[in-house]
Design a protein around this motif. Structure first.
Motif, PDB file in Angstrom:
ATOM      1  N   TYR A   2      -1.591   1.111  -1.992  1.00 19.20           N
ATOM      2  CA  TYR A   2      -0.693   0.749  -1.130  1.00 19.20           C
ATOM      3  C   TYR A   2      -0.858   0.416   0.148  1.00 19.20           C
ATOM      4  CZ  TYR A   2       3.801   0.754   1.632  1.00 19.20           C
ATOM      5  OH  TYR A   2       4.863   0.407   2.299  1.00 19.20           O
ATOM      6  N   PHE A   3      -1.855   1.075   0.776  1.00 18.35           N
ATOM      7  CA  PHE A   3      -1.922   0.921   2.247  1.00 18.35           C
ATOM      8  C   PHE A   3      -3.072  -0.259   2.173  1.00 18.35           C
ATOM      9  CE2 PHE A   3      -0.928   5.536   2.675  1.00 18.35           C
ATOM     10  CZ  PHE A   3       0.009   5.324   3.454  1.00 18.35           C
ATOM     11  N   LEU A   4      -3.946  -0.557   1.264  1.00 16.18           N
ATOM     12  CA  LEU A   4      -4.743  -1.534   1.274  1.00 16.18           C
ATOM     13  C   LEU A   4      -4.085  -2.752   1.220  1.00 16.18           C
ATOM     14  CD1 LEU A   4      -7.692  -2.864   1.381  1.00 16.18           C
ATOM     15  CD2 LEU A   4      -7.452  -2.291  -1.158  1.00 16.18           C
ATOM     16  N   SER A   5      -3.015  -2.965   0.107  1.00 21.83           N
ATOM     17  CA  SER A   5      -2.141  -4.157   0.095  1.00 21.83           C
ATOM     18  C   SER A   5      -1.368  -4.351   1.299  1.00 21.83           C
ATOM     19  CB  SER A   5      -1.328  -3.694  -1.140  1.00 21.83           C
ATOM     20  OG  SER A   5      -0.211  -4.780  -1.319  1.00 21.83           O
ATOM     21  N   PHE A   6      -0.686  -3.228   1.908  1.00 20.19           N
ATOM     22  CA  PHE A   6      -0.133  -3.666   3.119  1.00 20.19           C
ATOM     23  C   PHE A   6      -0.842  -4.155   4.144  1.00 20.19           C
ATOM     24  CE2 PHE A   6       0.849  -1.920   7.256  1.00 20.19           C
ATOM     25  CZ  PHE A   6       2.115  -2.581   7.631  1.00 20.19           C
ATOM     26  N   PHE A   7      -2.034  -3.763   4.575  1.00 24.60           N
ATOM     27  CA  PHE A   7      -2.947  -4.135   5.519  1.00 24.60           C
ATOM     28  C   PHE A   7      -3.639  -5.530   5.125  1.00 24.60           C
ATOM     29  CE2 PHE A   7      -3.425   0.138   6.419  1.00 24.60           C
ATOM     30  CZ  PHE A   7      -2.993   0.370   7.880  1.00 24.60           C
ATOM     31  N   LEU A   8      -3.754  -5.822   4.054  1.00 22.71           N
ATOM     32  CA  LEU A   8      -4.126  -7.197   3.501  1.00 22.71           C
ATOM     33  C   LEU A   8      -2.801  -8.250   3.766  1.00 22.71           C
ATOM     34  CD1 LEU A   8      -6.129  -6.587   0.355  1.00 22.71           C
ATOM     35  CD2 LEU A   8      -6.981  -7.309   2.763  1.00 22.71           C
ATOM     36  N   SER A   9      -1.826  -7.736   3.404  1.00 26.33           N
ATOM     37  CA  SER A   9      -0.366  -8.629   3.771  1.00 26.33           C
ATOM     38  C   SER A   9      -0.254  -8.815   5.337  1.00 26.33           C
ATOM     39  CB  SER A   9       0.620  -8.082   2.935  1.00 26.33           C
ATOM     40  OG  SER A   9       1.028  -6.833   3.801  1.00 26.33           O
ATOM     41  N   VAL A  10      -0.550  -7.864   5.994  1.00 28.84           N
ATOM     42  CA  VAL A  10      -0.524  -7.999   7.663  1.00 28.84           C
ATOM     43  C   VAL A  10      -1.400  -9.004   7.936  1.00 28.84           C
ATOM     44  CG1 VAL A  10      -0.750  -6.804   9.522  1.00 28.84           C
ATOM     45  CG2 VAL A  10       0.536  -5.732   7.689  1.00 28.84           C
ATOM     46  N   ARG A  11      -2.544  -8.847   7.428  1.00 30.37           N
ATOM     47  CA  ARG A  11      -3.896  -9.812   7.957  1.00 30.37           C
ATOM     48  C   ARG A  11      -3.411 -11.105   7.614  1.00 30.37           C
ATOM     49  NH1 ARG A  11      -9.975  -8.565   6.188  1.00 30.37           N
ATOM     50  NH2 ARG A  11      -9.348  -9.952   4.438  1.00 30.37           N
ATOM     51  N   THR A  12      -2.907 -11.569   6.271  1.00 32.10           N
ATOM     52  CA  THR A  12      -2.417 -12.787   6.045  1.00 32.10           C
ATOM     53  C   THR A  12      -1.541 -13.246   6.961  1.00 32.10           C
ATOM     54  OG1 THR A  12      -3.011 -12.104   3.607  1.00 32.10           O
ATOM     55  CG2 THR A  12      -1.399 -13.900   3.902  1.00 32.10           C
ATOM     56  N   GLN A  13      -0.480 -12.653   7.257  1.00 32.38           N
ATOM     57  CA  GLN A  13       0.614 -12.982   8.184  1.00 32.38           C
ATOM     58  C   GLN A  13       0.129 -13.325   9.532  1.00 32.38           C
ATOM     59  OE1 GLN A  13       3.142 -14.139   6.886  1.00 32.38           O
ATOM     60  NE2 GLN A  13       4.826 -12.594   6.882  1.00 32.38           N
ATOM     61  N   ILE A  14      -0.736 -12.580   9.983  1.00 36.20           N
ATOM     62  CA  ILE A  14      -1.423 -12.913  11.474  1.00 36.20           C
ATOM     63  C   ILE A  14      -1.905 -14.098  11.456  1.00 36.20           C
ATOM     64  CG2 ILE A  14      -3.275 -11.996  12.956  1.00 36.20           C
ATOM     65  CD1 ILE A  14      -2.719  -9.139  12.145  1.00 36.20           C
ATOM     66  N   LYS A  15      -2.735 -14.350  10.237  1.00 39.28           N
ATOM     67  CA  LYS A  15      -3.283 -15.565   9.870  1.00 39.28           C
ATOM     68  C   LYS A  15      -2.510 -16.938   9.811  1.00 39.28           C
ATOM     69  CE  LYS A  15      -7.867 -13.807   8.093  1.00 39.28           C
ATOM     70  NZ  LYS A  15      -8.691 -14.207   7.029  1.00 39.28           N
ATOM     71  N   LYS A  16      -1.395 -16.642   9.182  1.00 38.25           N
ATOM     72  CA  LYS A  16      -0.410 -17.804   8.871  1.00 38.25           C
ATOM     73  C   LYS A  16       0.193 -18.083  10.336  1.00 38.25           C
ATOM     74  CE  LYS A  16       2.029 -17.232   5.050  1.00 38.25           C
ATOM     75  NZ  LYS A  16       3.092 -16.814   4.257  1.00 38.25           N
TER      76      LYS A  16
END
Length: 106
Positions: A2-16
């Motif tokens: 869950y935490f890995l998925s969350f941090f990857l989604s945050v990183r994706t939003q930061i780039k977007k």
């Protein structure tokens, strides 16, 4: 997982959203007599000291509330002259009932 998925989604939003480099959201000018002036890319505002709602101090930031739902965050490391100097100014120009020192270690 869950935490890995969350941090990857945050990183994706930061780039977007293009948030990889820090940007200034607003600039504040504080005058002992005049009050506070705030400037953003879209607007400029001014508040007299007696118009401000409250000020809160935490371990790393001062929150200056212009209204109950509108606050300006002033991180300690970005305050010219230091957080203690700003807090002393606020104590001199605002009523004590509107100042809240929430630091854990004093």
């Amino acid at each position: 997982v869950y935490f890995l998925s969350f941090f990857l989604s945050v990183r994706t939003q930061i780039k977007k959203l293009g948030l990889t480099t820090p940007r200034y959201a607003y600039t504040l000018w504080l005058g002992s007599e005049g009050g506070v002036k705030v400037s953003t890319e879209q607007e400029q505002s001014a508040y007299r000291w007696n118009e401000l709602f409250a000020a809160y101090r935490t371990n790393r930031c001062i929150y200056l509330y212009a209204a109950p739902r509108r606050a300006y965050l002033l991180p300690d490391e970005q305050i010219a002259g230091g957080a203690d100097t700003l807090w002393s100014l606020l104590a001199a120009v605002m009523p004590a009932a509107q100042l809240y020192d929430c630091r854990r270690e004093r």
